[in-house]
Design an enzyme around this catalytic site. Structure first.
Site, PDB file in Angstrom:
ATOM      1  N   GLY B  91       0.830  -1.201   0.000  1.00  0.00           N
ATOM      2  CA  GLY B  91       0.000   0.000   0.000  1.00  0.00           C
ATOM      3  C   GLY B  91       0.849   1.229   0.000  1.00  0.00           C
ATOM      4  CD  GLU B  92       2.103   5.822  -3.249  1.00  0.00           C
ATOM      5  OE1 GLU B  92       1.973   4.965  -4.131  1.00  0.00           O
ATOM      6  OE2 GLU B  92       2.546   6.959  -3.451  1.00  0.00           O
ATOM      7  N   GLY B  94       0.584   8.597   2.825  1.00  0.00           N
ATOM      8  CA  GLY B  94       1.132   9.930   2.637  1.00  0.00           C
ATOM      9  C   GLY B  94       2.636   9.941   2.828  1.00  0.00           C
ATOM     10  CE  LYS B 115       5.225   3.862   7.501  1.00  0.00           C
ATOM     11  NZ  LYS B 115       4.797   3.966   8.896  1.00  0.00           N
ATOM     12  CG  ASP B 216      -2.699   8.161  15.000  1.00  0.00           C
ATOM     13  OD1 ASP B 216      -3.920   8.415  15.182  1.00  0.00           O
ATOM     14  OD2 ASP B 216      -2.190   8.085  13.875  1.00  0.00           O
TER      15      ASP B 216
END
Lengths: 202, 1113
Positions: B91-92, B94, B115, B216
């Protein structure tokens, strides 16, 4: 249709004067522009992509098509233009890396097989530095150059994004253009600007 | 060259750029300038002329395009990053791209997640955050946290062999789903979900122990890896990208000390959203875990903050209590403690929360205690003040540039400009922010009302600042309780048992209430549903259960000593009185039930037996034992009871007994044998019925089930049926009282008001819903007239006009009617005095003397118009000049009522005048300004000095009201003008346009003051509020919106609209807004529903048009 609320929220924070929102917007918009362009190229042949269309599409996706008159819109385009600039620099770097095996050197775009105008012999990396130098002298002119030259917005759109008159945009763009011509002349990198008398004109 | 010099050069450049060369030279030579500046300007002017280079005007954007090529963009796919061989792109985001990869140096074949930071972000502060995550992860080792493997800078090699350096982070690859998906795909029950959350808490606790706060926590950051033999799975907490150490030094603090909010709003604690970064501790993670638990168990967020602007989200989270889950047991207590506003009040550690979650799962008592309400409310008030002050403080600080952001994008010069912002600007901005927040609150309340989340809507409305509360606020407020009759019944408390019974007439309802407090009074009240009058018909102290049989007027009540008495209400005559006999559990038999004919009585209670008296004086009750607890015994014929997970139903007529499996508890049995079952845990109500012949249904099922879907987890007060069996009402729940179709399961109405849930209810023949709430208030709603809508004989309303306190309207069915806006009474629905096919438009002169009507008549008339003298009833047909009028006809009366402007679509405006003696009308002027495609583009100014009309198709203009000459024109913006309206004070003019925008001009300087943008289609209706502060717009997009005319903000969008509104008008007192649509006349009323007289049946049609307008106008 509306996009992820955080983009809207950060834009509203920016509209209220909270500059730090740029830190959050930049990766979001940068990421989205990249993803959009990626989709575009994956979905089609070797067409070229208009940066203006890309930015408009990103706005529709991240903010929503129905939010035309909204104040956050201006800030979106400002940040998007920055992201666009960064992307172009990345492209140039990647290309440089590709051709020279990792050595980051200037590359003439004529060397690429893509159909480009002969005049676009501007090294994106040099341009990026020139824009940074201009931004230190006059941020507004740098922003105008990004919006007009890199993103391809019209005078009216640029005026709308920056909240200044079209006349100001026209005149500032002319001066910025002259400044960039000067800075990019002979491919020379503009020097640092802190000392009086330095920078263009030298 | 420095920025100041450059600014000076810029000013000169702007001045000289378009001057002749010699003038440029002269100015530069003459001016007293620093050499640097003069040189710079000369150079810039030299380089200014257009040339055919890359900066040429027609090439702008080409440069960017030339770089954005497919080849440049995608490049070749990555093959490896350092020692990791890329297998798949996961996945991509920000920040970067995540790949699944294999570590080629490792001996096992375990995939890892790698990553890679976007190249473009390498120069920003994000790279430090990226490194930080790696650093944080490297310090954590826990099975519940994705394991750190490696990080740093490595060479990324693409498939075509090129290489470049990238920042990367390698960690354990979790082959699973996010926590919410995992739970729903695997169908985890509540217990498993609680255990899963407890495991997440364990992992977060481990991080806290290592001195790291995640900050978060949200569903996307918790993946669950499947585990063999354990359906719960192993959660893995990811993304410590914004985490920080608890013992952090100032330098690292600036990394995330940005004033703005990191993380994801719905999961953030009040201290996080209010921007107090220093206050973020492990308690903030406890809060995030609370939100996650809430969402995992209920599917909802504790606060509906999605899509809200940040300041409003901050306020909601900081001020409002979380929505209650409506689940039984201690879940709300545990969530309440995790979600406390004050970090000190939350669980002291994630481990303590985990322990309580496990206790909940095991059904054991939890350690958390509900807070005392008295201390809590005091503290909430105190804290709200502090929080409001701190949020305002942060906003102000940002505005004056005190907080310097670490932004790579906006550089020093920008920031310096910020520092110059004056205090006045800051105040202005604070006002803008308060106004925006107020509007967000209104919209939030409207959304909550639309979702029937009344407690939340009420809480939001209560927090609106009193000085900002205007009509929209009152409109929403009125929707919190839209019952039309409310009567408080003294002595009926929360603990009373209560039953509502239909009376002998439609107006009459009986309430039987038995107080559980000393002296245990049983009371029978008679309530008049229309007037609201309540009367105590009978009462006895020392009673347990009491039943009233309406047809025979007899009562049966059980004394505390176990004797029961049957008596006649009217006379007090005792028909029978006896002891329950020597049944050992008789004190528990507290509920008397009459047979349908009122002869026999049964008694039951919380035991597995029934006592039945056959109504013959002197005979003893017969005891029947049941193999389970009798739950309900309605209408005498049916007895339903529950044994384990089975429901049993006995038909007393045939003696037949049926049973079926049902995961729920029977609530009641209807006369036709339908058993209402409240399904456990799902918040649904099932209506179960056996086929009439007793045969199984075609699919072999023993019962026919229809399910009404309530809110998830909702518990309801009661379920009541309409006498026809077509409707069923669910009372309360944690939201509103709702009425459903029993045949389709569709939600038909949702009515608001009263405590939640309600204690008892009744649906009456005339579609009135009656309820009793916990506070002892009886309420009635009229389901035939949903709030906001007025019934107008089902005709299509085609035009309306304000006439004093009334609204006069005409219908497609050629009738004229009026509604008194003070009493909401329909006054007359008279046939048109002139025979016509349809009526299309009405206008009443401001003095109330004359009524103008336009209509379509059969040949040879076509379009025509007539005026009715409302004093005499005399009707005059207006005479067209030569050409017949065509298309829509619009009217405008002068304020003194002596002039009428008539505009048609093709020929223009005709001005008719009456003289002081009432003579006329006479055609006094004409103008060729026609209203093609327009409905309502003529309007007299309030002082009568001007007639506003459309000029051309795009402009508004002011016409001299004598000559109809255009004397002033207002700029248009290339859109077709469709409707015009004056502000009440005559200083502004509003126009509706086909480009979906409404524009407001200043009459004085003809400038556009506001552009009201929000509609999707043509604006066709306009109405100013009497104070001029609001403008209501109706559009072809079928919405009506309210705007703040001073600031141009969209304040509210009125819901419940299914058809476009053309004409709109506010009542003279500004209390309600009336709109005309194909489906009838709508009234949005800001007054409390009780203060409005109930909608009555329309009066018989009057023959006299004069009845339309009240005497004296």
């Amino acid at each position: 249709m509306s996009g992820p609320p955080e983009v809207t929220q950060h834009l509203e924070a920016l509209a209220r004067g909270d500059r730090s929102a740029v830190d959050h917007l930049f990766p979001l918009i940068y990421g989205d522009l990249r993803a959009l362009a990626g989709d575009f190229f994956r979905g089609r042949g070797a067409e070229t992509l208009q940066p203006t269309a890309l930015v408009h599409e990103a706005y529709a996706r991240l903010v929503g098509r129905d939010r035309e008159g909204w104040t956050g819109r201006r800030h979106f385009y400002s940040v998007a233009a920055l992201a666009m600039r960064q992307i172009l620099v990345d492209q140039a770097r990647a290309r440089g890396a590709q051709r020279r095996g990792g050595d980051l050197r200037r590359v003439s775009l004529e060397a690429c097989d893509t159909p480009v105008a002969p005049e676009t012999e501007v090294d994106p990396l040099v341009l990026d530095e020139a824009l940074s130098a201009l931004a230190r002298l006059d941020p507004r002119q740098a922003r105008i150059a990004e919006l007009r030259f890199l993103t391809g917005l019209s005078v009216a759109e640029t005026a709308d994004v920056l909240g200044v008159s079209e006349r100001t945009v026209k005149l500032d763009w002319r001066m910025a253009r002259a400044w960039l011509r000067d800075a990019l002349r002979d491919g020379e990198r503009p020097r640092d600007d802190d000392a009086p008398g330095d920078g263009p004109p030298s | 060259m420095n920025p100041a010099q450059y600014r000076e050069a810029r000013a000169l450049f702007h001045r000289l750029a378009d001057r002749p060369d010699d003038e440029q030279r002269r100015t530069l030579d003459d001016a007293d300038l620093e050499t640097t500046v003069a040189e710079c300007v000369r150079r810039m002017l030299d380089l200014d002329p257009a040339s055919d280079d890359v900066f040429a005007e027609d090439r702008l954007g080409d440069y960017g395009r030339s770089l954005l090529t497919e080849e440049a963009w995608l490049g070749a796919p990555l093959e490896r990053v350092g020692r990791f061989r890329v297998l798949e792109r996961l996945g991509e985001g920000g920040m970067g791209v995540v790949f699944r990869a294999l570590d080629e140096t490792a001996t096992d074949e375990q995939p890892v997640a790698v990553k890679v930071l976007h190249a473009g972000l390498a120069s920003t502060g994000l790279v430090r955050r990226f490194r930080r995550e790696a650093e944080v992860l490297s310090r954590l080792a826990h099975p519940g946290i994705a394991r750190f493997l490696d990080a740093g800078v490595a060479t990324a090699v693409t498939e075509d062999g090129t290489a470049r350096p990238v920042h990367f982070l390698a960690m354990e690859y979790v082959p699973g789903d996010t926590i919410l998906r995992h739970a729903s795909y695997n169908g985890l029950d509540q217990r498993a979900r609680l255990e899963l959350m407890a495991r997440v808490c364990d992992a977060v606790y481990a991080a806290h122990e290592a001195g790291i706060v995640h900050r978060d926590l949200k569903p996307g950051n918790v993946l669950v890896a499947p585990v063999d033999d354990d359906p719960v799975g192993m959660p893995k907490v990811l993304d410590f990208g914004v985490a920080r150490h608890t013992g952090e030094d100032v330098e690292t603090l600036t990394l995330t000390r940005t004033g703005a909010v990191l993380g994801t709003v719905p999961y953030m604690s009040p201290e996080q959203v209010s921007g107090g970064e220093l206050a973020v501790t492990g308690a903030s993670d406890i809060y995030g875990l609370g939100v996650l638990t809430y969402e995992l168990l209920t599917g909802e967020l504790p606060y509906p903050v999605r899509g809200l602007p940040l300041p409003e989200a901050a306020r909601v989270v900081s001020e409002l209590p979380p929505r209650r889950t409506g689940r039984r047991g201690d879940l709300d207590t545990v969530l309440g403690k995790a979600l406390e506003k004050d970090p000190d009040d939350r669980y002291s550690s994630a481990a303590a929360l985990a322990a309580d979650l496990r206790r909940l799962a095991a059904g054991r008592p939890v350690l958390a205690r509900p807070p005392s309400w008295a201390t809590r409310s005091v503290r909430i008030v105190r804290r709200n003040r502090a929080l409001a002050a701190s949020v305002a403080g942060v906003v102000l600080a940002l505005l004056v540039g005190v907080v310097v952001a670490t932004s790579a994008a906006f550089r020093e010069a920008d920031l310096r400009a910020d520092a110059d912002a004056s205090a006045a600007e800051a105040r202005l901005a604070a006002d803008v922010s308060a106004r925006t927040a107020h509007i967000a609150r209104l919209q939030n309340a409207a959304a909550s009302l639309a979702a029937h989340d009344l407690p939340h809507a009420r809480a939001v409305l209560d927090t609106c600042e009193p000085e900002r509360r205007g009509w929209p606020w009152h409109l929403l407020r009125a929707r919190l309780d839209d019952s039309i009759v409310r009567t408080w019944v003294p002595g009926v408390t929360k603990s009373s048992s209560a039953q509502l019974l239909p009376g002998r007439t439609p107006e009459e309802v009986f309430l039987v209430a038995v107080s559980q407090e000393e002296p245990r009074t049983a009371s029978l009240f008679r309530w008049d549903v229309r007037s609201g009058a309540v009367e105590l018909a009978w009462s006895r102290d020392g009673a347990q259960g009491t039943a009233f049989h309406v047809p025979t007027g007899t009562l049966t009540w059980i004394g505390l000593d176990g004797t029961w008495t049957r008596e006649v209400l009217a006379t007090g005559e005792v028909l029978a009185s006896a002891s329950m006999g020597d049944v050992d559990t008789k004190p528990l038999l507290t509920v008397p039930v009459h047979s349908a004919d009122g002869v026999r009585v049964r008694f039951h209670g919380d035991v597995d037996l029934l006592l039945e008296w056959d109504g013959v004086e002197g005979s003893a009750p017969v005891v029947t034992r049941f193999p389970g607890q009798v739950v309900t015994d309605d209408a005498y014929r049916w007895v339903a009871w529950q044994r384990g997970r089975k429901i049993l139903l006995r038909d007393e007529l045939s003696g037949e007994e049926r049973s079926w499996w049902e995961d729920g508890r029977p609530k009641s049995v209807q006369p036709d044998g339908t058993v209402v079952v409240h399904l456990t845990g799902t918040g649904r109500v099932a209506l179960c019925r056996f086929p009439p012949d007793g045969a199984p249904l075609p699919d072999g099922a023993p019962v026919e089930r229809r399910v009404v879907q309530l809110e998830r987890g909702e518990s309801i007060g009661d379920v009541v049926f309409h006498p026809t069996g077509d409707l069923v009402a669910t009372l309360g729940g944690h939201r509103s009282t709702r009425v459903w179709s029993t045949t389709t399961g569709e939600l038909l109405h949702a009515v608001h008001g009263g405590s939640i849930p309600q204690r008892a209810g009744l649906l009456l023949e005339d579609d009135r819903l009656v309820t009793l709430d916990d506070e002892g208030t009886l309420r009635a709603w009229d389901l035939r007239a949903p709030p906001g809508r007025l019934v107008t004989h089902g005709d299509t309303v085609t035009g309306l006009a304000l006439a004093g306190d009334r609204v006069v309207f005409c219908t497609h069915d050629k009738k004229l009617g009026s509604v008194d806006l003070r009493t909401r009474e329909l006054h007359a629905l008279a046939p048109s005095p002139v025979d016509a096919w349809t009526l299309s438009r009405v206008a009443v002169s401001p003095d109330g003397r004359r009524l103008a009507v336009s209509c379509l008549r059969g040949p040879p008339h076509g379009r025509s118009a007539y005026v009715v003298d409302l004093a005499t009833g005399e009707t005059t047909e207006l005479e067209e000049r030569g050409m017949p009028w065509d298309g829509n006809i619009d009217f405008a009366w002068s304020p003194d009522g002596t002039r009428l402007a008539l505009q048609d679509e093709y020929h223009g405006i005709d001005l008719f005048a009456w003289d002081a003696d009432g003579g006329g009308p006479e055609l006094v002027a004409t103008s060729p300004l026609s209203g093609k495609g327009v409905r309502g583009a003529v309007a007299f100014s309030p002082d009568g000095r001007w007639l506003a009309a459309r000029v051309g198709t795009q402009h508004a203009g002011l016409l001299d009201p004598e000559t109809l000459e255009v004397v002033r024109r207002f700029p248009g913006e290339r859109a077709i003008l469709t409707v015009i309206a004056w502000s009440p004070d005559g200083t502004r003019l509003a126009g509706g346009f086909r480009d979906a925008v409404a524009r407001i001009w200043s009459v004085e300087d003809r400038t556009i003051l506001q552009r009201l943008q929000g509609h999707d289609r043509t604006v066709i209706g306009l109405a100013w509020s009497p104070d001029g502060a609001l403008l209501a717009t109706g559009s072809m997009d079928r919405s009506v919106r309210l705007w703040d005319t001073e600031h141009g903000d969209e304040v509210l969008r009125l819901a419940d609209v299914r058809s476009e509104f053309r004409e709109l008008t506010f009542a003279r007192d500004g209390e309600c807004l009336v709109g005309e649509t194909r489906t009838g006349l709508w009234i949005w009323d800001s007054a409390d529903a009780v203060d409005r007289p109930p909608v009555r049946d329309p009066p018989p049609p009057s023959r006299d048009v004069r009845d339309l307008v009240a005497p004296g106008g």
